[in-house]
Design a protein around this motif. Sequence first.
Motif, PDB file in Angstrom:
ATOM      1  N   ASP A 296       0.843  -1.209   0.000  1.00 10.70           N
ATOM      2  CA  ASP A 296       0.000   0.000   0.000  1.00 10.70           C
ATOM      3  C   ASP A 296       0.871   1.248   0.000  1.00 10.70           C
ATOM      4  O   ASP A 296       0.569   2.245  -0.658  1.00 10.70           O
ATOM      5  CB  ASP A 296      -0.906   0.015   1.240  1.00 10.70           C
ATOM      6  CG  ASP A 296      -1.965  -1.073   1.205  1.00 10.70           C
ATOM      7  OD1 ASP A 296      -2.450  -1.387   0.107  1.00 10.70           O
ATOM      8  OD2 ASP A 296      -2.293  -1.607   2.274  1.00 10.70           O
ATOM      9  N   GLU A 297       1.947   1.182   0.765  1.00  8.29           N
ATOM     10  CA  GLU A 297       2.848   2.333   0.873  1.00  8.29           C
ATOM     11  C   GLU A 297       3.419   2.689  -0.500  1.00  8.29           C
ATOM     12  O   GLU A 297       3.452   3.855  -0.900  1.00  8.29           O
ATOM     13  CB  GLU A 297       3.961   1.985   1.853  1.00  8.29           C
ATOM     14  CG  GLU A 297       4.873   3.135   2.174  1.00  8.29           C
ATOM     15  CD  GLU A 297       5.783   2.797   3.348  1.00  8.29           C
ATOM     16  OE1 GLU A 297       5.303   2.204   4.335  1.00  8.29           O
ATOM     17  OE2 GLU A 297       6.968   3.114   3.256  1.00  8.29           O
ATOM     18  N   LYS A 298       3.846   1.659  -1.228  1.00 10.37           N
ATOM     19  CA  LYS A 298       4.403   1.902  -2.562  1.00 10.37           C
ATOM     20  C   LYS A 298       3.339   2.460  -3.501  1.00 10.37           C
ATOM     21  O   LYS A 298       3.586   3.364  -4.305  1.00 10.37           O
ATOM     22  CB  LYS A 298       4.939   0.591  -3.135  1.00 10.37           C
ATOM     23  CG  LYS A 298       6.267   0.194  -2.538  1.00 10.37           C
ATOM     24  CD  LYS A 298       6.827  -1.030  -3.245  1.00 10.37           C
ATOM     25  CE  LYS A 298       8.043  -1.542  -2.487  1.00 10.37           C
ATOM     26  NZ  LYS A 298       8.222  -2.970  -2.591  1.00 10.37           N
ATOM     27  N   LEU A 299       2.152   1.921  -3.367  1.00  8.29           N
ATOM     28  CA  LEU A 299       1.062   2.362  -4.228  1.00  8.29           C
ATOM     29  C   LEU A 299       0.714   3.835  -3.969  1.00  8.29           C
ATOM     30  O   LEU A 299       0.481   4.617  -4.893  1.00  8.29           O
ATOM     31  CB  LEU A 299      -0.159   1.472  -3.943  1.00  8.29           C
ATOM     32  CG  LEU A 299      -1.170   1.252  -5.060  1.00  8.29           C
ATOM     33  CD1 LEU A 299      -0.514   0.786  -6.336  1.00  8.29           C
ATOM     34  CD2 LEU A 299      -2.232   0.254  -4.598  1.00  8.29           C
ATOM     35  N   LEU A 300       0.728   4.208  -2.711  1.00  8.71           N
ATOM     36  CA  LEU A 300       0.403   5.609  -2.390  1.00  8.71           C
ATOM     37  C   LEU A 300       1.510   6.564  -2.840  1.00  8.71           C
ATOM     38  O   LEU A 300       1.243   7.714  -3.186  1.00  8.71           O
ATOM     39  CB  LEU A 300       0.129   5.771  -0.899  1.00  8.71           C
ATOM     40  CG  LEU A 300      -1.201   5.196  -0.405  1.00  8.71           C
ATOM     41  CD1 LEU A 300      -1.467   5.627   1.029  1.00  8.71           C
ATOM     42  CD2 LEU A 300      -2.373   5.609  -1.281  1.00  8.71           C
ATOM     43  N   ALA A 301       2.750   6.081  -2.821  1.00  4.90           N
ATOM     44  CA  ALA A 301       3.839   6.925  -3.336  1.00  4.90           C
ATOM     45  C   ALA A 301       3.602   7.203  -4.825  1.00  4.90           C
ATOM     46  O   ALA A 301       3.774   8.333  -5.302  1.00  4.90           O
ATOM     47  CB  ALA A 301       5.175   6.235  -3.129  1.00  4.90           C
ATOM     48  N   LEU A 302       3.158   6.184  -5.522  1.00  6.98           N
ATOM     49  CA  LEU A 302       2.854   6.328  -6.949  1.00  6.98           C
ATOM     50  C   LEU A 302       1.628   7.234  -7.157  1.00  6.98           C
ATOM     51  O   LEU A 302       1.605   8.087  -8.045  1.00  6.98           O
ATOM     52  CB  LEU A 302       2.571   4.927  -7.518  1.00  6.98           C
ATOM     53  CG  LEU A 302       2.886   4.656  -8.973  1.00  6.98           C
ATOM     54  CD1 LEU A 302       4.335   4.977  -9.296  1.00  6.98           C
ATOM     55  CD2 LEU A 302       2.600   3.177  -9.310  1.00  6.98           C
ATOM     56  N   GLN A 303       0.645   7.046  -6.302  1.00  4.03           N
ATOM     57  CA  GLN A 303      -0.569   7.870  -6.384  1.00  4.03           C
ATOM     58  C   GLN A 303      -0.224   9.339  -6.129  1.00  4.03           C
ATOM     59  O   GLN A 303      -0.729  10.233  -6.784  1.00  4.03           O
ATOM     60  CB  GLN A 303      -1.605   7.373  -5.369  1.00  4.03           C
ATOM     61  CG  GLN A 303      -2.882   8.212  -5.278  1.00  4.03           C
ATOM     62  CD  GLN A 303      -3.838   8.027  -6.444  1.00  4.03           C
ATOM     63  OE1 GLN A 303      -3.573   7.270  -7.374  1.00  4.03           O
ATOM     64  NE2 GLN A 303      -4.957   8.731  -6.413  1.00  4.03           N
ATOM     65  N   MET A 304       0.671   9.573  -5.180  1.00  2.74           N
ATOM     66  CA  MET A 304       1.063  10.952  -4.873  1.00  2.74           C
ATOM     67  C   MET A 304       1.720  11.603  -6.084  1.00  2.74           C
ATOM     68  O   MET A 304       1.444  12.761  -6.416  1.00  2.74           O
ATOM     69  CB  MET A 304       2.014  10.956  -3.672  1.00  2.74           C
ATOM     70  CG  MET A 304       2.269  12.326  -3.077  1.00  2.74           C
ATOM     71  SD  MET A 304       0.809  13.010  -2.296  1.00  2.74           S
ATOM     72  CE  MET A 304       0.750  14.625  -3.047  1.00  2.74           C
ATOM     73  N   ASP A 305       2.599  10.849  -6.737  1.00  7.14           N
ATOM     74  CA  ASP A 305       3.236  11.376  -7.946  1.00  7.14           C
ATOM     75  C   ASP A 305       2.192  11.692  -9.017  1.00  7.14           C
ATOM     76  O   ASP A 305       2.279  12.690  -9.720  1.00  7.14           O
ATOM     77  CB  ASP A 305       4.232  10.354  -8.511  1.00  7.14           C
ATOM     78  CG  ASP A 305       5.510  10.309  -7.675  1.00  7.14           C
ATOM     79  OD1 ASP A 305       5.751  11.264  -6.905  1.00  7.14           O
ATOM     80  OD2 ASP A 305       6.246   9.315  -7.781  1.00  7.14           O
ATOM     81  N   HIS A 306       1.198  10.811  -9.101  1.00  9.95           N
ATOM     82  CA  HIS A 306       0.151  10.975 -10.119  1.00  9.95           C
ATOM     83  C   HIS A 306      -0.700  12.229  -9.864  1.00  9.95           C
ATOM     84  O   HIS A 306      -1.009  12.981 -10.777  1.00  9.95           O
ATOM     85  CB  HIS A 306      -0.722   9.720 -10.119  1.00  9.95           C
ATOM     86  CG  HIS A 306      -1.942   9.803 -10.967  1.00  9.95           C
ATOM     87  ND1 HIS A 306      -1.897  10.035 -12.330  1.00  9.95           N
ATOM     88  CD2 HIS A 306      -3.266   9.700 -10.648  1.00  9.95           C
ATOM     89  CE1 HIS A 306      -3.124  10.061 -12.808  1.00  9.95           C
ATOM     90  NE2 HIS A 306      -3.969   9.869 -11.818  1.00  9.95           N
ATOM     91  N   ILE A 307      -1.062  12.463  -8.606  1.00 13.25           N
ATOM     92  CA  ILE A 307      -2.000  13.562  -8.329  1.00 13.25           C
ATOM     93  C   ILE A 307      -1.304  14.890  -8.057  1.00 13.25           C
ATOM     94  O   ILE A 307      -1.963  15.927  -8.027  1.00 13.25           O
ATOM     95  CB  ILE A 307      -2.937  13.225  -7.144  1.00 13.25           C
ATOM     96  CG1 ILE A 307      -2.155  13.118  -5.824  1.00 13.25           C
ATOM     97  CG2 ILE A 307      -3.736  11.959  -7.421  1.00 13.25           C
ATOM     98  CD1 ILE A 307      -3.056  12.927  -4.600  1.00 13.25           C
ATOM     99  N   ARG A 308       0.014  14.861  -7.888  1.00 16.81           N
ATOM    100  CA  ARG A 308       0.720  16.079  -7.451  1.00 16.81           C
ATOM    101  C   ARG A 308       0.379  17.328  -8.284  1.00 16.81           C
ATOM    102  O   ARG A 308       0.094  18.379  -7.708  1.00 16.81           O
ATOM    103  CB  ARG A 308       2.232  15.850  -7.447  1.00 16.81           C
ATOM    104  CG  ARG A 308       3.013  17.103  -6.997  1.00 16.81           C
ATOM    105  CD  ARG A 308       4.461  16.797  -6.726  1.00 16.81           C
ATOM    106  NE  ARG A 308       4.603  15.906  -5.592  1.00 16.81           N
ATOM    107  CZ  ARG A 308       5.062  14.668  -5.656  1.00 16.81           C
ATOM    108  NH1 ARG A 308       5.447  14.166  -6.801  1.00 16.81           N
ATOM    109  NH2 ARG A 308       5.150  13.923  -4.582  1.00 16.81           N
TER     110      ARG A 308
END
Length: 392
Positions: A296-308
């Motif tokens: 989940d942590e890795k996924l949220l890091a990716l999500q953060m990059d996506h929504i930034r």
Amino acid sequence: MTRSRRNFLATGLALPVVASATRSEPEPQTPARPQSPVKAFASGPEFRYKVLGKTGLKVTTVGFGCMITSDGSVVERAADIGITYFDTARGYQSGNNERMVGAALKKKRKDIVLSSKTAGKTKTEALAHLDTSLKELGTDFLDIWYLHAKDKPADVTDDLIEAQQIAKKAGKIRFAGVSTHAGQKELIPFLAANRNIDVILTQYNFSMEPFMNEAIDQATKAGKGIVAMKVMAGGFRRPIPGNVVQEKLKREGAMLAALKWVLRNPNVHTTIPSMTDMDQLDDNLKACANPFSAADEKLLALQMDHIRPMYCRMCGECAGQCRQGLPVADVLRFLTYADGYGQFALGRERFLEMDTEHAAVRCGECPGCTVKCPYGVEVAQRLIRAQDLFAC
Ligand code: SF4
Ligand code: SF4
């Protein structure tokens, strides 16, 4: 590395919530206050429960934010399978949301905790709203009545607090709350110290700064109930054709990871993710039984990059920077309703409620944007999109 990236890794993911604020506090995976045992259903989700601060109200940690729900059967089913916290507001869906929610929860009213909100500016206006809310919801009382979307202590006026006290004495509400999208750094400590406020409903998600954990921790210690909203940081879950990263995020459950991230904070008593259909309801319920993981942590890091570039966390740091006086965070929130939640009508409705001077601004005609977002939001581009989508 950008500032937002540093903050995200330090506060949101790499370090456990709350533990970073106070070393003597337990790890987030270990609840600070005892929870009641997991309730097992014969064929369905397993719920966890917490007590909403000094209110004593026992609520499921996954609640239901009804703001964008149009299908009452989703609300009804959520109550049937055991969700116990439901949130609406007088103003949602042009005043229609409460009617739908009330009808859906009619049979379950005594088993659930029901909250609504008023955006009334005065005691008289707020109390009139409350009477309308009760009528629309088909109930004699609200469990929690929030002052809606307050972003600074000055917004929480004595007049409005008095309205809540009058409503309590009249038996129309059980507890008084305040909801907030922005300005939490100052507002949450103010609310924590206010003996008239029982519950704080605040934006809280994986994009937040460390002070949020500290503020929530302190408010909990002061006995306040804490309800988290905007737990998915704008959502942005709709498929973008050809965007491989976005497809991966959707396929692997970034939204579920976001909800689990919030649930691991022991000081958050319940959450109100929006749910518009049965699939979303089922997805969110998976968060009850599955703890936040390294994946989940890795996924949220990716999500953060996506929504930034898109997601405004409404931190308020750019307030007053627009040379044309635009309320930047508000307009970006309206755009998130459309782009993040798929609620175009809601976004446009809010946009058109702005005063005409601001609704008429066109960023594209402005030479060089003066607004700088330290978190990487492409402000002018996003505002131009909002104006293209919503303006008359
Ligand atoms: S645009 Fe950036 S600085 Fe402005 S409120 Fe949003 S997140 Fe904060
Ligand atoms: S581009 Fe838009 S947000 Fe930036 S200063 Fe001009 S009007 Fe304000």
